[in-house]
Design a protein around this motif. Structure first.
Motif: not given
Ligand SMILES: [Zn+2]
Length: 320
Positions: A22-31
């Motif tokens: 449960x380590x986050x290895x890639x992350x991103x966001x958009x509106x």
């Protein structure tokens, strides 16, 4: 193998790819752009999962499933958002539509407050707790109940554990749910801002200027940080606001402990940044007032550690 968590909020769609620990290895966001056709929102969710996986060099074949945390009443069995106020969806088949746009064909969904609670219970401040409760103090008061690593969301429908919509004051302040006197109307960050503003107006009418007045925004509003910031600088009126807020919060938390007796009760949301200024007086009241005050085994009250990642990690754990 990896799992993906999608946290669909009113402002942003946040996506994280998690490894098996449960380590986050890639992350991103958009509106989110919440006012548009919800199908377009789901397409953006799928596109973001695809681009993050590609950039991280993770092929779809190494992703076992996607979990979605969404606001509102969520039927986790059918994958349908039955109702959501923040993002206008009614009987919306979220999981089906996600699969239409994505090569990943195993998709889970849960309410966002429940997913955040699951995240904290599996990887955050409530890690290892058999029964964990999470209370999130934000625009509202979110609630989640985790029993032995699983979300408890009720029986007859999937709208259980709306802990913020339990009444503290019969006939009290108007709540957004239509009822009066809900805990949320006293203990959300929104309620704290309103209580601060009311105190400032009361002082102004008496010709008193407090430190809080100097922290007002140009549009006349005040953030929930103002009373704590002014109290720390010695403003006695700000302390009155903080004391009142903490008293209501303690009443609500004591109710929850009396009902659930969780191993850990985790408090999240921006108000938690006040750390011991919030928790020290709060824990004193709760330990004094709870039904089991003389029992040495008491619910441990902690603040959340995963922040905004709790929803992503919880969503990424929905298939475990
Ligand atoms: Zn309510």
């Amino acid at each position: 193998m990896y799992t993906v968590g999608v946290d669909l909020g009113g402002t942003n769609i946040a996506v994280g790819i998690c490894d098996e620990k449960l380590n986050i290895v890639a992350k991103g966001s958009v509106p989110t752009l919440a006012a548009r056709d919800p199908e377009l929102i789901v397409k953006d969710m799928s596109d973001l999962v695809g681009s993050l996986a590609e950039n991280a060099g993770i092929p779809y074949s190494e992703i076992s499933y996607v979990g979605i945390a969404a606001p509102g009443s969520i039927n986790s069995d059918t994958g349908v958002v039955e109702y959501s106020n923040n993002i206008q969806m009614s009987n919306f088949p979220m999981c089906e539509i996600f699969k239409k746009y994505s090569p990943i064909k195993t998709v889970y969904i849960a309410n966002d407050a429940n997913a955040a609670a699951l995240g904290e219970a599996l990887a955050g401040a409530a890690k290892g707790a058999g029964v964990a409760l999470m209370i999130t103090l934000g625009t509202g008061v979110g609630g989640g109940v985790i029993m032995n690593g699983k979300i408890f969301a009720g029986g007859v429908n999937y709208s259980g554990t709306e802990l913020g919509h339990t009444v503290l004051v019969a006939g009290g302040r108007q709540c957004t749910c239509g009822r009066r006197g809900c805990w949320e109307a006293y203990s959300s960050a929104t309620a704290l801002s309103r209580m601060t503003k009311e105190k400032m107006t009361e002082l102004s009418l008496k010709g008193i200027t407090s430190l809080m007045h100097s922290m007002e925004k140009p549009d006349g509003s005040v953030s929930a940080r103002v009373p704590f910031a002014a109290m720390k600088q010695g403003d006695p009126y700000a302390k009155e606001v903080c004391d009142e807020y903490i008293r209501y919060l303690a009443e609500g938390i004591t109710n929850m402990i009396n009902i659930f007796q969780p191993h850990v009760l985790c408090i999240g949301g921006g108000v938690c940044n006040e750390k011991e200024y919030l928790t020290k007086p709060l824990i004193e009241i709760v330990e004094r007032d709870q039904y089991t005050r003389t029992n040495p085994n008491k619910a441990k009250i902690v603040t959340a550690t995963l922040g905004n990642d709790a929803g992503i990690i919880g969503a990424a754990s929905l298939g475990k």
